[in-house]
Design a protein around this motif. Structure first.
Motif, PDB file in Angstrom:
ATOM      1  N   SER A 115       0.884  -1.498  -0.176  1.00  0.00           N
ATOM      2  CA  SER A 115      -0.203  -0.246   0.132  1.00  0.00           C
ATOM      3  C   SER A 115       1.152   1.309  -0.058  1.00  0.00           C
ATOM      4  O   SER A 115       0.933   2.465  -0.912  1.00  0.00           O
ATOM      5  N   ALA A 159      -3.773  -2.405  -4.940  1.00  0.00           N
ATOM      6  CA  ALA A 159      -4.333  -2.374  -3.934  1.00  0.00           C
ATOM      7  C   ALA A 159      -4.613  -3.721  -3.803  1.00  0.00           C
ATOM      8  O   ALA A 159      -4.862  -4.467  -3.139  1.00  0.00           O
ATOM      9  N   ALA A 190      -2.798  -5.547  -2.661  1.00  0.00           N
ATOM     10  CA  ALA A 190      -2.592  -5.765  -0.845  1.00  0.00           C
ATOM     11  C   ALA A 190      -3.770  -6.233   0.551  1.00  0.00           C
ATOM     12  O   ALA A 190      -3.316  -7.138   1.060  1.00  0.00           O
TER      13      ALA A 190
END
Length: 221
Positions: free
Chosen positions: A141, A194, A197
């Motif tokens: 992130s 994202a 993550a």
């Protein structure tokens, strides 16, 4: 036009990759320094993190661009972007690694010391690998944020994606269309990071549960 934008994207990814490597290395050193029992390591590391976290990355870019040359340190164009990003994000990476190290059970460090390892080797060989796995989603992130910060390259005229889009828009006079394409590229890349993550975080949540399920039959009489 696409070839020109993709060349800018390549420069963006290269600057981001180098910055991530440097910021990660510095972040690990700062995290270990903050957790060190030695005051001469702990205090400067803490001061660096607390000060740099309050300074905008753009200000660091201006310092490298305008202040350092006055003292005879004129960096190449690429490093005028990478150095400020590395310095800025090293503080964030340091806090991520420090949280990860603290999350590792103290018994892991004590076990390493009981095996005859020094504190430094036990931290490096036993604790740090476990901490790195735990904070991997946070590192991804933060890396996504660093990737977006490479857009500051337009300040130093580094040919990253946004600067390439500016040059292209001046050439083809398609300002809105060009920047919409650039926004789409950033959206795809950062959405992918994202997603990565979230996937890593989900795997970490399911791993302890899986270990408990596997251990349960062996624990039965």
């Amino acid at each position: 036009m696409w070839g020109y934008l993709l060349e800018g994207l390549r420069s963006t990814l290269y600057a981001a990759a180098v910055s991530i490597v440097l910021a990660t290395a510095a972040g690990v050193a700062l995290a270990l320094g903050r957790l060190s029992p030695a005051r001469w390591l702990r205090v400067p590391s803490a001061a660096y993190v607390e000060i740099v976290r309050t300074v905008p990355a753009l200000l660091l870019v201006y310092i490298v661009l305008f202040a350092l040359p006055k003292y005879g340190l004129d960096l190449p164009l690429f490093w005028k972007l990478v150095v400020p990003l590395s310095v800025s994000n090293a503080a964030a990476f340091a806090e991520i690694f420090r949280a990860g190290i603290r999350s590792v059970e103290r018994g892991q460090l004590e076990a390493g010391l009981a095996l005859g390892l020094t504190r430094g080797r036990a931290m490096r060989l036993v604790v740090l690998p476990q901490a790195a796995r735990r904070v991997l989603p946070s590192l991804v992130s933060q890396s996504a944020g660093l990737l977006k910060d490479t857009s500051l390259g337009y300040v130093v005229s580094y040919a990253e994606l946004l600067y390439s889009g500016k040059v292209l828009a001046n050439y083809n006079h398609l300002l809105i269309q060009t920047y919409l394409v650039i926004a789409l590229i950033y959206l795809v890349i950062n959405a992918s990071l994202a997603k990565l993550a979230r996937t890593l975080e989900a795997r970490q949540r399911t791993r302890p549960s899986r270990a408990v399920r596997e251990a349960a039959p062996a624990a039965r009489p």
